[in-house]
Design a protein around this motif. Structure first.
Motif, PDB file in Angstrom:
ATOM      1  N   VAL A   1       0.834  -1.184   0.000  1.00 36.08           N
ATOM      2  CA  VAL A   1       0.000   0.000   0.000  1.00 36.08           C
ATOM      3  C   VAL A   1       0.872   1.237   0.000  1.00 36.08           C
ATOM      4  CG1 VAL A   1      -1.898   1.183   1.147  1.00 36.08           C
ATOM      5  CG2 VAL A   1      -1.672  -1.277   1.354  1.00 36.08           C
ATOM      6  N   SER A   2       0.566   2.154  -0.908  1.00 36.60           N
ATOM      7  CA  SER A   2       1.288   3.421  -0.969  1.00 36.60           C
ATOM      8  C   SER A   2       0.303   4.547  -1.205  1.00 36.60           C
ATOM      9  CB  SER A   2       2.338   3.389  -2.098  1.00 36.60           C
ATOM     10  OG  SER A   2       1.724   3.072  -3.329  1.00 36.60           O
ATOM     11  N   GLY A   3       0.806   5.757  -1.162  1.00 42.03           N
ATOM     12  CA  GLY A   3      -0.052   6.911  -1.315  1.00 42.03           C
ATOM     13  C   GLY A   3      -0.395   7.194  -2.758  1.00 42.03           C
ATOM     14  N   ALA A   4      -1.071   8.338  -2.981  1.00 46.23           N
ATOM     15  CA  ALA A   4      -1.514   8.710  -4.315  1.00 46.23           C
ATOM     16  C   ALA A   4      -0.331   9.098  -5.183  1.00 46.23           C
ATOM     17  CB  ALA A   4      -2.505   9.875  -4.222  1.00 46.23           C
ATOM     18  N   ALA A   5      -0.566   9.175  -6.493  1.00 42.36           N
ATOM     19  CA  ALA A   5       0.514   9.449  -7.445  1.00 42.36           C
ATOM     20  C   ALA A   5       1.132  10.811  -7.192  1.00 42.36           C
ATOM     21  CB  ALA A   5      -0.028   9.354  -8.859  1.00 42.36           C
ATOM     22  N   ALA A   6       0.299  11.797  -6.978  1.00 38.71           N
ATOM     23  CA  ALA A   6       0.814  13.142  -6.717  1.00 38.71           C
ATOM     24  C   ALA A   6       0.924  13.354  -5.220  1.00 38.71           C
ATOM     25  CB  ALA A   6      -0.120  14.181  -7.329  1.00 38.71           C
ATOM     26  N   ALA A   7       1.983  14.000  -4.800  1.00 42.69           N
ATOM     27  CA  ALA A   7       2.154  14.245  -3.371  1.00 42.69           C
ATOM     28  C   ALA A   7       1.059  15.152  -2.885  1.00 42.69           C
ATOM     29  CB  ALA A   7       3.520  14.873  -3.114  1.00 42.69           C
TER      30      ALA A   7
ATOM     31  N   ALA B   1       7.520  -8.323  -1.062  1.00 49.63           N
ATOM     32  CA  ALA B   1       6.178  -8.670  -0.599  1.00 49.63           C
ATOM     33  C   ALA B   1       5.198  -7.587  -0.986  1.00 49.63           C
ATOM     34  CB  ALA B   1       6.189  -8.857   0.911  1.00 49.63           C
ATOM     35  N   THR B   2       3.945  -7.952  -1.137  1.00 52.29           N
ATOM     36  CA  THR B   2       2.941  -6.980  -1.559  1.00 52.29           C
ATOM     37  C   THR B   2       2.734  -5.925  -0.504  1.00 52.29           C
ATOM     38  OG1 THR B   2       1.366  -8.524  -0.686  1.00 52.29           O
ATOM     39  CG2 THR B   2       1.697  -8.562  -3.044  1.00 52.29           C
ATOM     40  N   ARG B   3       2.378  -4.742  -0.898  1.00 52.31           N
ATOM     41  CA  ARG B   3       2.283  -3.643   0.057  1.00 52.31           C
ATOM     42  C   ARG B   3       1.238  -2.631  -0.373  1.00 52.31           C
ATOM     43  NH1 ARG B   3       7.703  -4.338  -1.681  1.00 52.31           N
ATOM     44  NH2 ARG B   3       8.111  -3.108  -3.520  1.00 52.31           N
ATOM     45  N   LEU B   4       0.899  -1.775   0.594  1.00 54.34           N
ATOM     46  CA  LEU B   4      -0.097  -0.734   0.415  1.00 54.34           C
ATOM     47  C   LEU B   4       0.636   0.609   0.408  1.00 54.34           C
ATOM     48  CD1 LEU B   4      -3.150   0.264   0.724  1.00 54.34           C
ATOM     49  CD2 LEU B   4      -2.720   0.173   3.152  1.00 54.34           C
ATOM     50  N   GLY B   5       0.541   1.358  -0.684  1.00 53.18           N
ATOM     51  CA  GLY B   5       1.297   2.602  -0.742  1.00 53.18           C
ATOM     52  C   GLY B   5       0.908   3.485  -1.898  1.00 53.18           C
ATOM     53  N   ALA B   6       1.831   4.417  -2.274  1.00 51.93           N
ATOM     54  CA  ALA B   6       1.553   5.404  -3.311  1.00 51.93           C
ATOM     55  C   ALA B   6       2.148   4.989  -4.631  1.00 51.93           C
ATOM     56  CB  ALA B   6       2.126   6.747  -2.888  1.00 51.93           C
ATOM     57  N   ALA B   7       1.587   5.524  -5.725  1.00 50.55           N
ATOM     58  CA  ALA B   7       2.110   5.206  -7.052  1.00 50.55           C
ATOM     59  C   ALA B   7       3.464   5.856  -7.242  1.00 50.55           C
ATOM     60  CB  ALA B   7       1.126   5.666  -8.116  1.00 50.55           C
ATOM     61  N   SER B   8       3.542   7.156  -7.048  1.00 55.45           N
ATOM     62  CA  SER B   8       4.835   7.842  -7.077  1.00 55.45           C
ATOM     63  C   SER B   8       4.964   8.515  -5.730  1.00 55.45           C
ATOM     64  CB  SER B   8       4.886   8.878  -8.205  1.00 55.45           C
ATOM     65  OG  SER B   8       4.831   8.234  -9.452  1.00 55.45           O
ATOM     66  N   ALA B   9       5.427   7.787  -4.776  1.00 56.78           N
ATOM     67  CA  ALA B   9       5.398   8.238  -3.396  1.00 56.78           C
ATOM     68  C   ALA B   9       6.356   9.388  -3.178  1.00 56.78           C
ATOM     69  CB  ALA B   9       5.736   7.077  -2.473  1.00 56.78           C
ATOM     70  N   ALA B  10       5.950  10.241  -2.263  1.00 58.90           N
ATOM     71  CA  ALA B  10       6.867  11.271  -1.802  1.00 58.90           C
ATOM     72  C   ALA B  10       7.991  10.603  -1.042  1.00 58.90           C
ATOM     73  CB  ALA B  10       6.121  12.260  -0.920  1.00 58.90           C
ATOM     74  N   SER B  11       9.095  11.284  -0.935  1.00 58.79           N
ATOM     75  CA  SER B  11      10.266  10.674  -0.290  1.00 58.79           C
ATOM     76  C   SER B  11       9.950  10.311   1.137  1.00 58.79           C
ATOM     77  CB  SER B  11      11.448  11.657  -0.321  1.00 58.79           C
ATOM     78  OG  SER B  11      12.514  11.138   0.424  1.00 58.79           O
TER      79      SER B  11
ATOM     80  N   GLN C   1      -5.877   9.373  -0.464  1.00 56.11           N
ATOM     81  CA  GLN C   1      -5.864   8.564  -1.676  1.00 56.11           C
ATOM     82  C   GLN C   1      -4.652   7.639  -1.643  1.00 56.11           C
ATOM     83  OE1 GLN C   1      -5.841  11.331  -4.930  1.00 56.11           O
ATOM     84  NE2 GLN C   1      -8.073  11.594  -4.886  1.00 56.11           N
ATOM     85  N   GLY C   2      -4.829   6.419  -2.129  1.00 54.31           N
ATOM     86  CA  GLY C   2      -3.728   5.470  -2.140  1.00 54.31           C
ATOM     87  C   GLY C   2      -3.948   4.385  -3.158  1.00 54.31           C
ATOM     88  N   GLN C   3      -3.019   3.481  -3.213  1.00 47.86           N
ATOM     89  CA  GLN C   3      -3.143   2.378  -4.145  1.00 47.86           C
ATOM     90  C   GLN C   3      -2.570   1.106  -3.531  1.00 47.86           C
ATOM     91  OE1 GLN C   3      -0.761   3.829  -7.466  1.00 47.86           O
ATOM     92  NE2 GLN C   3       0.846   2.362  -6.975  1.00 47.86           N
ATOM     93  N   ILE C   4      -3.084  -0.020  -3.973  1.00 49.55           N
ATOM     94  CA  ILE C   4      -2.624  -1.330  -3.508  1.00 49.55           C
ATOM     95  C   ILE C   4      -2.067  -2.069  -4.721  1.00 49.55           C
ATOM     96  CG2 ILE C   4      -3.274  -3.474  -2.360  1.00 49.55           C
ATOM     97  CD1 ILE C   4      -5.652  -2.002  -1.175  1.00 49.55           C
TER      98      ILE C   4
ATOM     99  N   VAL D   1      -4.876  -1.411  -7.468  1.00 51.41           N
ATOM    100  CA  VAL D   1      -6.191  -0.976  -6.996  1.00 51.41           C
ATOM    101  C   VAL D   1      -6.045   0.428  -6.420  1.00 51.41           C
ATOM    102  CG1 VAL D   1      -8.078  -1.413  -5.401  1.00 51.41           C
ATOM    103  CG2 VAL D   1      -6.920  -3.332  -6.507  1.00 51.41           C
ATOM    104  N   GLN D   2      -6.754   1.378  -6.981  1.00 50.71           N
ATOM    105  CA  GLN D   2      -6.724   2.754  -6.494  1.00 50.71           C
ATOM    106  C   GLN D   2      -7.950   2.999  -5.611  1.00 50.71           C
ATOM    107  OE1 GLN D   2      -6.668   4.790 -10.273  1.00 50.71           O
ATOM    108  NE2 GLN D   2      -4.434   4.924 -10.275  1.00 50.71           N
ATOM    109  N   PHE D   3      -7.760   3.722  -4.521  1.00 50.27           N
ATOM    110  CA  PHE D   3      -8.884   3.994  -3.632  1.00 50.27           C
ATOM    111  C   PHE D   3      -8.757   5.396  -3.058  1.00 50.27           C
ATOM    112  CE2 PHE D   3      -5.551   2.353  -0.924  1.00 50.27           C
ATOM    113  CZ  PHE D   3      -5.629   3.118   0.230  1.00 50.27           C
ATOM    114  N   SER D   4      -9.881   5.903  -2.580  1.00 49.26           N
ATOM    115  CA  SER D   4      -9.888   7.220  -1.933  1.00 49.26           C
ATOM    116  C   SER D   4     -10.870   7.195  -0.772  1.00 49.26           C
ATOM    117  CB  SER D   4     -10.284   8.327  -2.924  1.00 49.26           C
ATOM    118  OG  SER D   4     -11.573   8.090  -3.459  1.00 49.26           O
ATOM    119  N   LEU D   5     -10.594   8.056   0.212  1.00 48.09           N
ATOM    120  CA  LEU D   5     -11.397   8.129   1.431  1.00 48.09           C
ATOM    121  C   LEU D   5     -11.976   9.525   1.594  1.00 48.09           C
ATOM    122  CD1 LEU D   5      -8.686   6.393   3.602  1.00 48.09           C
ATOM    123  CD2 LEU D   5     -10.889   5.345   3.094  1.00 48.09           C
ATOM    124  N   ASN D   6     -13.072   9.615   2.349  1.00 50.90           N
ATOM    125  CA  ASN D   6     -13.620  10.940   2.630  1.00 50.90           C
ATOM    126  C   ASN D   6     -12.758  11.652   3.672  1.00 50.90           C
ATOM    127  OD1 ASN D   6     -14.295   9.822   5.101  1.00 50.90           O
ATOM    128  ND2 ASN D   6     -16.468   9.562   4.610  1.00 50.90           N
TER     129      ASN D   6
END
Length: 637
Positions: free
Chosen positions: A148-154, A193-203, A373-376, A315-320
């Protein structure tokens, strides 16, 4: 010229084949109990549908997605699969989930107490996001299957680095050191290993100032109770309450009914956001999960997409707003404490996506997700396929059920009503059978014995077939199925009527019974096969296009049509051949049903004479008188 010889069959062989077939079916049913006659009664039980026993049927109507007149077939199929899992997971056996039309789904659950299925199948499942506290599985690393990572844009609102960020390396080092006692279970997670994060993560170096205090929240050493669970346990048992830790040691994820044994049927036990829970995933990995600060209600969008940079499915997702803030706090704390600068140091960096109390995915946090916003994504060594990413997106988006369902109808059958319907069906079958027997004896007289034993043979084969299907294929007999069995009485009767009428036609033409048996069979065989083929094709077509219980009628109709072919070829015809060799039938007794005089034969077998052709008289004078007719014997006919 000598009359043509009549080919005769060998009825004994055909009857022996039928006997062997019945014997094989009996052995298949009894198997190991064959030497224990006292237990045979339990082997011949037929599974009964809920309309003949008891149970509940729920009809649900799906609400189409926006912009669609009807739900998509994919969404309906996924809903059926999820409902099946829910019902089976609740401990109900022989449940049936079927689609009816384009919008309706029926769920049928036999047995008492099935009314609670109403509250199970139609609800939209509760989706929870929980931190992993303990993990135990077949792998000592409990490696996650997603990243899992964050969204593409910081995100513009992400916190700026604090002056204390220089302490981040030492903090992560401290966290890593303090996590080392649990290394046997989950430290040193594989980088792929699989992870939850951003497409182009900030440093990652721009982590919030919370990283400076990460050493204060580093995981404590596992307690002896956690270590007692086995060397594969990883995580921090000091963060787990004693009751939950005891349940964790007790749960066996290899048991498909683990959830029911752990929590019963109380969904609040695993849906409560304020309590820790024990859970399992589809691979048998066991978890202790923390409270759920984020739920599926805060998820606004989720979709499967192809990453342009890696060309892999994600998988891209967003939260309120509320969910985004809670998610930011949780992922920041998890990453700075257990992230290890991008290489996780503990299973506590894993983030479990929990649906209906079961873990769907437990990805690593690759960086704080502070923008809502993030992606898996899958690991580089085993990236997501399109089907996998779509399935996970649907789970996130719909919370298990991809559609909203409204309950249209709920009908329950009590054990008393089911027993009454079964009794009524059996009475109807008996009356139909009795009428056919009476008609056979009145019209065919002695041949009625053949029809009766043909019906008995067909009933025996049909019963053994249903028992075998119940034993090995989970077949359940419904009221509609009994209707198909009753109709089969007419199909079997029709077959021997066709044969008997052909046989009597041959007798009327003056042939002996032995000759009539073979010639009549040759003429009747094709008609019987054509009739049964038409019946079987009609049953097969009805089974394919029918909905609900009508399939039971079509199935038993097709089954008994096949049984009819077996009975006619292996019993009815060979039995008539044997009877034709007896004095009672072979000489056309008036009660045999084959009396030539009663049938109006042109040249009866007994005492009749066949006219001889006239010959010209010798000596040049033509004789106008013909010779008297000669007697015709059965062998000459």
């Amino acid at each position: 010229m000598a009359p043509p010889t009549v080919k005769t069959s060998r009825p004994g062989r055909l009857l022996a084949v039928l006997a062997v077939l019945i014997l094989v079916m009996l052995i298949s049913i009894l198997r190991g109990d064959i030497i224990h006659p006292g237990t045979w009664h339990g082997d011949f039980k037929v599974g009964l549908g809920l309309d003949l026993s008891s149970g509940t049927t729920v009809t649900l109507k799906a609400v189409p997605e926006k912009g669609h007149a009807t739900p998509s077939s994919g969404a309906m199929s996924q809903a059926i699969s999820i409902m099946n899992n829910r019902v089976n997971g609740a401990g109900f056996n022989n449940a049936l989930v079927q689609q009816q039309g384009s919008q309706n789904i029926t769920v049928s659950v036999p047995g008492q107490g099935a009314q609670k299925v109403v509250g199970i199948v139609g609800k939209t499942a509760q989706l929870r996001f929980r931190q992993v506290l303990l993990c135990s599985g077949v792998s000592t690393t409990c490696e996650p299957q997603a990243l899992v990572s964050g969204a593409a844009a910081a995100p513009s609102g992400s916190p700026s680095p604090s002056p204390s960020t220089s302490a981040s390396p030492s903090a992560s080092t401290s966290a890593k050191a303090s996590a080392s006692p649990s290394a046997s279970g989950g430290t040193g997670q594989a980088a792929g290993a699989t992870r939850l994060g951003a497409a182009s993560a900030a440093s990652p170096t721009a982590s919030p100032s919370a990283s400076a205090s990460s050493s204060a929240t580093a995981p404590a050493s596992p307690s002896p109770s956690a270590a007692a669970s086995g060397p594969s346990v990883a995580g921090d048992s000091s963060k787990v309450s004693k009751p939950v830790l005891a349940l964790f040691n007790k749960v066996n994820c290899a048991d498909k009914n683990w959830q029911q044994k752990a929590y019963g049927n109380n969904s609040n036990a695993w849906d409560d956001t304020a309590t820790q829970i024990v859970s399992c995933d589809s691979t048998g990995v066991k978890y202790v999960l923390a409270t759920a600060p984020v739920t599926g209600q805060e998820l606004t969008t989720a979709s499967a997409a192809l990453d342009n940079q890696t060309s892999q499915w994600i998988v891209q997702f967003s939260l309120n707003g509320k969910g985004g803030r809670a998610f930011a706090n949780l992922t920041t704390q998890m990453f700075t404490t257990y992230g290890g600068g991008g290489t996780p140091t503990s299973v506590l960096d894993q983030f479990a996506i929990v649906l209906d109390g079961s873990v769907v995915s437990a990805p690593d946090i690759q960086q704080p997700i502070t923008g809502g916003q993030g992606q898996i994504s899958g690991p580089s060594t085993n990236p997501f396929t399109q089907a996998q990413s779509t399935k996970l997106a649907n789970v996130l988006k719909y919370g298990a059920l991809p559609l909203t369902f409204h309950t249209q109808d709920v009908s329950s059958v009590s054990p008393e009503l089911g027993s009454a319907q079964l009794h009524a069906g059996l009475v109807a079958a008996f009356i139909g059978l009795l009428l056919v027997v009476i008609y056979s004896f009145l019209y065919y007289r002695g041949l009625g014995l053949v029809s009766v034993f043909s019906l008995i043979s067909a009933a025996l084969l049909s019963y053994l077939s249903v028992v075998l299907l119940s034993k090995y294929e989970g077949f359940t007999l419904t009221l509609d199925g009994i209707a198909g069995l009753i109709v089969a009485i007419g199909i079997t009767a029709d077959s021997f009527v066709v044969y008997f009428e052909r046989l009597r036609d041959e007798v009327r033409e003056g042939r002996s019974l032995r000759a009539a048996v073979e010639r009549g069979w040759t003429r009747a065989r094709r008609t019987i096969l054509v009739s049964d083929t038409v019946s079987f094709l009609a049953a097969a077509l009805l089974y394919i296009i029918a909905l609900g219980d009508v399939k039971g009628f079509a199935f038993t109709l097709g089954l008994t049509t096949l049984v009819d072919v077996v009975v006619v070829f292996l019993f009815t015809k060979p039995m008539v051949t044997l009877l034709a060799r007896t004095k009672f039938y072979g000489q056309g007794h008036k009660l045999s049903g084959l009396d030539p005089a009663r049938l109006g034969a042109r040249s009866p077998w007994r005492g009749s004479r066949r006219p001889r052709p006239t010959r010209p008289a010798t000596g040049g004078a033509a004789s106008t008188a013909s010779e008297p007719p000669a007697r015709t014997t059965p062998k000459e006919a």
